[in-house]
Motif scaffolding. Structure first.
Motif, PDB file in Angstrom:
ATOM      1  N   THR A 300      -4.626 -28.501  29.184  1.00 53.69           N
ATOM      2  CA  THR A 300      -4.135 -29.869  29.394  1.00 53.69           C
ATOM      3  C   THR A 300      -3.670 -30.058  30.839  1.00 53.69           C
ATOM      4  O   THR A 300      -3.955 -31.088  31.473  1.00 53.69           O
ATOM      5  N   ILE A 301      -2.941 -29.057  31.362  1.00 52.14           N
ATOM      6  CA  ILE A 301      -2.461 -29.127  32.751  1.00 52.14           C
ATOM      7  C   ILE A 301      -3.642 -29.226  33.718  1.00 52.14           C
ATOM      8  O   ILE A 301      -3.637 -30.040  34.652  1.00 52.14           O
ATOM      9  N   VAL A 304      -5.286 -32.676  33.575  1.00 53.13           N
ATOM     10  CA  VAL A 304      -4.445 -33.652  34.292  1.00 53.13           C
ATOM     11  C   VAL A 304      -4.594 -33.478  35.800  1.00 53.13           C
ATOM     12  O   VAL A 304      -4.712 -34.458  36.550  1.00 53.13           O
ATOM     13  N   ILE A 307      -8.064 -34.768  36.960  1.00 54.79           N
ATOM     14  CA  ILE A 307      -8.074 -36.237  36.956  1.00 54.79           C
ATOM     15  C   ILE A 307      -7.284 -36.778  38.153  1.00 54.79           C
ATOM     16  O   ILE A 307      -7.718 -37.707  38.844  1.00 54.79           O
ATOM     17  N   SER A 308      -6.122 -36.160  38.403  1.00 54.65           N
ATOM     18  CA  SER A 308      -5.298 -36.570  39.551  1.00 54.65           C
ATOM     19  C   SER A 308      -6.050 -36.381  40.861  1.00 54.65           C
ATOM     20  O   SER A 308      -5.991 -37.247  41.753  1.00 54.65           O
TER      21      SER A 308
END
Length: 713
Positions: A300-301, A304, A307-308
Motif C-alpha cells: 500500500t505504501i 501511494v 501515485i504521488s
C-alpha cells in the motif's frame, strides 16, 4: 570500570577498516584526485598501509580465496591493463592508468578480507557520509562567498572539491543512499544527525545542477523504496519528507544568499533548514506513536508513493511546481530532454569514440587512448580529455576484451547484490546493504554518461562499495564456500604489488617534483640547474615524453650558447626519444618542427609537419603553422635561386588555404545538421568549434604566395 568500557569499545573497532576509512575520507579534498600529482601521493599512502595489512595476513597464515565472480572480473580488469601496456599509444598515460587501477585493486582486496561485521559497514558508510557533508558545506560556503575555494563554485553551479559539478552531484546522491541505509536501521538520536547531514547533502546535490544525477534520484529511489523492509521504509520516508519539506522552505532564501553573496542569509537559512528537518521528524514520530496501531502493508505504501510520484511528475511537466523553484533550477529542469546541446555533444563524443574502436577493436590503445587520439577522429574542434562514458572509454583503452571484462564486473555486481538481497534475513544488515547497493548503482550508472571514474576519489567510492558487497556475500551468503571451486592466492602477491606500486608512484611523483623545480629554474633563467632537474625527472619517469623534450630543448639552447656539439647531440637524442614516446602530442610536434627547421633539417621538419596535419586536422594552429612554415621554406629556396623548389612550397601554402576552405564547408554542413533545433548552444561556440580560423598574418602570407607565383610564371 570506565577504563574497561573504553577498552572494550576500542577493541570492538576494526582498526584496519577505520584507518582505510580515514584515508579515503581525505581523498575528495585533493581536487577529487583527478590530477597525477595528488594521485601519486594517495597511491603511496594506500600502498604503505596495504602492505602492512597484507604482511599481517601473511603472518597469520591467511590466504586469498576467491568466492565471488566480482573478484575474478576485478582481477582480470587490472591484468588486462598490464597486458595491453606494450601496445599503448601513450606509455605515460597508460602507466598512470595502471597505477590507478592497481591502487583501487589493493584497496578492494583490503576491504574484502578485513570487513568482518555490520559495524565495519557502518564505519565505511559514516566516513563517506561525513565526506559528502563536508564537501557539500565547502561547496555551499564557496557559493555563498563565505570563503574562496578554487573551482568549488563556477558558472552558478557547485563543484565543491571535485571541481566538476556532475561528478559532485552523483557523489552526493550516492552518499544520500548510504545515509538511507543507516537511517533505515536507526530509531534513536543518530537518525536526527543523519537526516541533518542528509539535508546538507541534498542541498549540494540540487545545487550541483547535475541533470543526470537528478534523473537517477527517482529511478534508483523507487528501487530502494520497493526493496526496503516495512519498518525501514517508514523511517526513511519520515526522514525523506522532513528533508524535502525543509528544502522547500529554505531553498529560495539560500538561492537569494548565493545570488547576493550574502553569507548570513544563506547560512541562517541552512541552520533553520536543519532545525526544521529535526522538528518534522520529531513531530511525525510523535504523531505516528499516538495514532492507533494500523497495520499498513508495504504494498500500500509503495502504491501511494508511485501515485504521488506520477502526480509530481505531471505537475512538473505542466509547469505548476516549477514556478515555485528558483529560476536557475527551474530552467535546468526544463532543459532535461534529448534536444539539448549537452546531449548532442555527448553523442558526438561517443560516435567519434567508435571510430577509434573500429581501428583498434581487440586490445585497444592502452590507458589514456582517448586523450591521445581523439584530435585525429573528432567531428568538429571540441576539446575534452575524456570520452564522458566510462564503458566507451574502457573499450577504447583495453579493447573488446576489456569491455567484456568490465561488463562481466557489472553483471556479477548485480548478481551478487541480488543474492545478498535474497539471502540476508537480518533487517539492519539488509537495510545497510541496500544503501550500499543503491549507492553502487548510482555511481556506475552516472559514470556511463560522464567521466566520473577519472576522479580517483569517485573511483575509490565505487571500489569501496564493491569490496563491501563481496565481503558481505562471502560472510552471509555462504553457498560458494562449500560448492564452488576456489582460486587460492598467497597474500605475498598483493603485498609485492603494493611494494612495486609504492616504488613506481614514488618515482613518478619525484619526477613531477623535479620537473616543477626545472620549470621554476627556467623562470629564474638558471638553465644549468633546469637541465639537472629535467635529467632527474626524465630518469624518474621514463614514459613522460614532455620531460625528455623539455630536457632536449634546454640542452639545445645551452649547446648553441656554449657551442657544445656534445650537448647538441644529446639534445637531438632526447627530442627524438620524446617524439618516439608521443608523436601525437601537439606541443611536442610543433616545437620539434621549429627546432629541426632552426637546425636546417628541412626534411625532418616537413616530416613532422605532415604528422601534425594528420593528428590534428581541425586545429587552427596546424594550418597557421603549416602556412608560415611552407612560406618561409619557399622564401628560403627563392633566395637561393632554386625557383622550382620555391614554387613547390608556395603552391603548398595555397593548397593549405584551399584545404581550410574545403574543411570549413564540411564543418558548416555538419554544424547545420548537428545543431538543428538546438537552442542552448553556448555563445561563440559555433564560430570557434565549427570553423578553422586563420589569423591575419596567415591570410597575408597566402596572398603573398599567390603574388610570388604569378610573378614567377
Amino acid at each position: 570500570m570506565l577504563n574497561k568500557v573504553v577498552k572494550k569499545n576500542i577493541n570492538s573497532i576494526n582498526l584496519t577498516i577505520l584507518f582505510f576509512s580515514v584515508i579515503v575520507f581525505f581523498f575528495p579534498f585533493f581536487r577529487g584526485l583527478y590530477f597525477e600529482r595528488e594521485f601519486y601521493v594517495a597511491s603511496m599512502i594506500m600502498s604503505v598501509m596495504a602492505a602492512i595489512v597484507f604482511f599481517r595476513n601473511i603472518k597469520n597464515k591467511e590466504k586469498i580465496k576467491f568466492y565471488s565472480p566480482i573478484e575474478y572480473f576485478a582481477t582480470a580488469f587490472v591484468l588486462i591493463y598490464l597486458f595491453t601496456f606494450p601496445f599503448s599509444v601513450n606509455e605515460h598515460l597508460a602507466s598512470f592508468e595502471i597505477i590507478k587501477n592497481l591502487t583501487y585493486f589493493i584497496f578492494f582486496i583490503v576491504i574484502v578480507y578485513n570487513l568482518k561485521t555490520d559495524k565495519d559497514i557502518s564505519l565505511i558508510n559514516w566516513s563517506l557520509i561525513l565526506i559528502g557533508t563536508i564537501a557539500s558545506i565547502i561547496g555551499l560556503g564557496s557559493a555563498l562567498g563565505t570563503f574562496s575555494y578554487k573551482g568549488a563554485f563556477v558558472d552558478g553551479m557547485i563543484n565543491s572539491t571535485f571541481q566538476y559539478h556532475n561528478t559532485f552531484g552523483a557523489y552526493m546522491l550516492a552518499v544520500l543512499f548510504l545515509a538511507m541505509g543507516e537511517i533505515a536501521e536507526e530509531d534513536n538520536l543518530k537518525k536526527y544527525l543523519l537526516s541533518g547531514f542528509g539535508y546538507i547533502v541534498f542541498l549540494g546535490f540540487i545545487l550541483s545542477y547535475s541533470r543526470g544525477a537528478w534523473i537517477l534520484l527517482p529511478v534508483v529511489g523507487i528501487i530502494a523504496f520497493i526493496l526496503l523492509n516495512t519498518d525501514g521504509l517508514k523511517r526513511v520516508l519520515i526522514s525523506f519528507i522532513a528533508v524535502i519539506f525543509s528544502f522547500s522552505m529554505t531553498i529560495s532564501h539560500i538561492y537569494q544568499g548565493i545570488k547576493e553573496q550574502n553569507s548570513f542569509i544563506g547560512w541562517l537559512s541552512i541552520v533553520i533548514g536543519i532545525a526544521i528537518t529535526a522538528m518534522v521528524i520529531f513531530l511525525l514520530d510523535k504523531l505516528l506513536n499516538k495514532l492507533p496501531k494500523i497495520n499498513i502493508r508495504k504494498r500500500t505504501i509503495i502504491i501511494v508513493l508511485l501515485i504521488s510520484l506520477v502526480i509530481i511528475l505531471i505537475l512538473f511537466v505542466n509547469g505548476v511546481l516549477i514556478e515555485y523553484l528558483p529560476h536557475s533550477i527551474a530552467e535546468r529542469i526544463k532543459g532535461i530532454n534529448l534536444k539539448t546541446f549537452t546531449v548532442v555533444e555527448r553523442g558526438v563524443f561517443y560516435k567519434d569514440a567508435l571510430k577509434i574502436i573500429k581501428d583498434y577493436p581487440i586490445i585497444g590503445v592502452g590507458g589514456g587512448g582517448w586523450q591521445t587520439l581523439y584530435s585525429m577522429y573528432k567531428t568538429y574542434d571540441y576539446t575534452t580529455t575524456q570520452a564522458h562514458n566510462y564503458i566507451i572509454q574502457t573499450w577504447i583503452e583495453i579493447g573488446t576484451l576489456g569491455l567484456i571484462i568490465l561488463i562481466g564486473l557489472y553483471l556479477s555486481t548485480l548478481w551478487s547484490s541480488y543474492r545478498i538481497i535474497k539471502s540476508i534475513n537480518n533487517d539492519k544488515l539488509f537495510n545497510k546493504m541496500l544503501g550500499v547497493i543503491c549507492a553502487t548503482l548510482v555511481l556506475i550508472l552516472h559514470s556511463t554518461i560522464d567521466f566520473d571514474m577519472a576522479l580517483g576519489a569517485y573511483a575509490f567510492f565505487v571500489w569501496a562499495m564493491l569490496g563491501t558487497i563481496v565481503a558481505v556475500e562471502k560472510r552471509y551468503v555462504n553457498k560458494y564456500s562449500e560448492t564452488a571451486k576456489r582460486l587460492t592466492i598467497s597474500f605475498i602477491v598483493p603485498m609485492l604489488l603494493s611494494i612495486v606500486l609504492l616504488f613506481t608512484s614514488g618515482m613518478f611523483h619525484l619526477g613531477y617534483v623535479n620537473a616543477m623545480k626545472a620549470v621554476e629554474s627556467v623562470k629564474n633563467k638558471d638553465y644549468v640547474k633546469a637541465q639537472k632537474y629535467f635529467e632527474r625527472a626524465a630518469r624518474q619517469n621514463p614514459f613522460r615524453a614532455n620531460y625528455k623534450f623539455d630536457l632536449g630543448t634546454i640542452q639545445y639552447n645551452i649547446g648553441i650558447k656554449l657551442k657544445s656539439k656534445e650537448l647538441i647531440e644529446k639534445s637531438k637524442q632526447n627530442i627524438e626519444n620524446a617524439i618516439r614516446l608521443n608523436e601525437r602530442d601537439f606541443k611536442i610536434l610543433a616545437n620539434s618542427i621549429a627546432i629541426y627547421l632552426r637546425r636546417g633539417d628541412i626534411d625532418k621538419g616537413e616530416e613532422l609537419l605532415q604528422k601534425l596535419q594528420k593528428y590534428h586536422p581541425l586545429n587552427d594552429h596546424t594550418y597557421i603553422s603549416s602556412i608560415e612554415i611552407y612560406y618561409n621554406i619557399g622564401h628560403h629556396y627563392l633566395k637561393k635561386g632554386n625557383i622550382d623548389k620555391a614554387k613547390d612550397y608556395f603552391k603548398k601554402v595555397i593548397s593549405i588555404n584551399e584545404e581550410v576552405i574545403q574543411k570549413n564547408q564540411e564543418l558548416e554542413k555538419i554544424q547545420k545538421e548537428l545543431l538543428k533545433d538546438i537552442n542552448d548552444i553556448p555563445s561563440s561556440y559555433v564560430e570557434e568549434r565549427f570553423k578553422i580560423n586563420l589569423d591575419q598574418k596567415s591570410i597575408q602570407l597566402v596572398n603573398s604566395a599567390k603574388d610570388i607565383l604569378n610573378k614567377l610564371k
